[in-house]
Design an enzyme around this catalytic site. Structure first.
Site, PDB file in Angstrom:
ATOM      1  N   ASP A  88       0.702  -0.835   0.439  1.00  0.00           N
ATOM      2  CA  ASP A  88      -0.346   0.114   0.201  1.00  0.00           C
ATOM      3  C   ASP A  88       1.244   1.456   0.244  1.00  0.00           C
ATOM      4  O   ASP A  88       2.469   1.154   0.508  1.00  0.00           O
ATOM      5  CB  ASP A  88      -1.203  -0.113   0.863  1.00  0.00           C
ATOM      6  CG  ASP A  88      -1.800   1.107   1.315  1.00  0.00           C
ATOM      7  OD1 ASP A  88      -1.993   1.578  -0.243  1.00  0.00           O
ATOM      8  OD2 ASP A  88      -1.544   1.434   2.293  1.00  0.00           O
ATOM      9  N   ASP A  90      -0.666   5.247   0.922  1.00  0.00           N
ATOM     10  CA  ASP A  90      -0.453   6.164   2.189  1.00  0.00           C
ATOM     11  C   ASP A  90      -0.838   5.657   3.001  1.00  0.00           C
ATOM     12  O   ASP A  90      -1.120   4.289   3.645  1.00  0.00           O
ATOM     13  CB  ASP A  90      -2.033   6.872   1.465  1.00  0.00           C
ATOM     14  CG  ASP A  90      -2.435   7.338   0.246  1.00  0.00           C
ATOM     15  OD1 ASP A  90      -1.507   8.482   0.053  1.00  0.00           O
ATOM     16  OD2 ASP A  90      -2.834   7.258  -0.458  1.00  0.00           O
TER      17      ASP A  90
END
Length: 296
Positions: A88, A90
């Site tokens: 991922d 963020d």
């Protein structure tokens, strides 16, 4: 030894006596432990063991830690080093939520951040939440993207994780519910092989308040993991996935080593492996890399 228990703490914070304490907790349960192998002095150590399931060893070790700020991973010793990383972006590879920071330039950061929080905790559907947040940015000048980018920072240990695995021959993929405008730049910065995310639409001057369909969501991350493994002839067991939000749960659950990194409660409660105290280099220690092998 069949299995290995890895103990990881922030640099300098792992007591030298800790492996003995953990060994004393495992032995009465029938475990046979080997010699501790320090991957990084006062930071990470492997404790080989046999005669005990990994889940039992991890549970016993957590009790012995008694709340100490130490992360741990119990797993089979064979096949620890993975050939594919999917991460991922963020609040995982970068320290911020880029959509929330972008919304600040429209005076909407708090409103957008609240929707982000609920989405990342699994309280509302990700795709619906993304469309709602992006619609609020309609008319925002595209220059806000560059201004937001100026404030983006890599998470501690991110570049070491990606570049070390890439140097070892792994494919490193960035998979984000955010936007390709940011993932393309983060991928170059951190050393990712590929990046996958949503396309934020604009008319060349301002944001249109829309994203290209279909939305890159939880299912898309899982599909990307499976596709990348299939293209390389790798079983899912040869992959490692890391994230912090509810839209990461599917890929975390499917990967050979799925890691919740400083994660939201719903993710921390569901993932078998959690990194709560250390930085992203913990994922290298979990794979048996020594600090001397890290690519800075």
């Amino acid at each position: 030894m069949q299995h290995v228990l890895t103990l990881i703490a922030p640099p300098g914070a792992l007591p030298g006596a800790l492996p003995a304490r953990i060994r004393d907790a495992l032995t009465p349960l029938g475990a046979d432990t080997g010699t501790p192998d320090w991957l990084s002095e006062a930071e990470a150590v492997d404790l080989p063991f046999t005669g005990l399931a990994t889940e039992q060893a991890e549970a016993a070790a957590r009790l012995a830690l008694d709340g100490a700020a130490v992360d741990l991973v119990a797993q089979p010793a064979e096949g620890r080093r993975k050939k594919l990383l999917i991460a991922d972006m963020d609040s995982t590879i970068v320290t911020s939520e880029t959509l929330d920071e972008l919304a600040a330039y429209a005076g909407l950061k708090e409103r957008v951040a609240e929707i982000t929080r609920r989405s990342m905790n699994g309280e509302i559907d990700f795709a619906t939440a993304l469309r709602e947040r992006v619609a609020m940015l309609r008319g925002l000048d595209v220059s806000a993207l560059e201004e937001t980018w100026k404030g983006v920072r890599l998470m501690p240990g991110a570049e070491a994780l990606v570049r070390t695995m890439a140097a070892g021959g792994a494919h490193c993929a960035l998979a984000s519910g955010g936007f390709t405008w940011f993932t393309s730049r983060v991928a170059r910065w951190a050393g990712f092989t590929s990046h996958h995310a949503n396309i934020l639409e604009d008319d060349g001057r301002v944001l249109t308040g829309t994203v290209a369909e279909p939305v890159f969501d939880r299912d898309s991350k899982l599909a990307t993991l499976k596709r990348l493994c299939a293209e390389r002839g790798l079983p899912l067991a040869d992959s490692i996935a890391v994230g912090d939000g509810a839209n990461d749960l599917a890929m975390i659950g499917a990967a050979g080593l799925g890691v919740a990194y400083h994660a939201k409660p719903v993710v921390a409660a569901s993932a078998r492996v959690r990194v709560d105290h250390s930085d992203l280099r913990a994922l290298l220690f979990a794979q048996g890399y020594r600090a001397a092998e890290f690519v800075a």
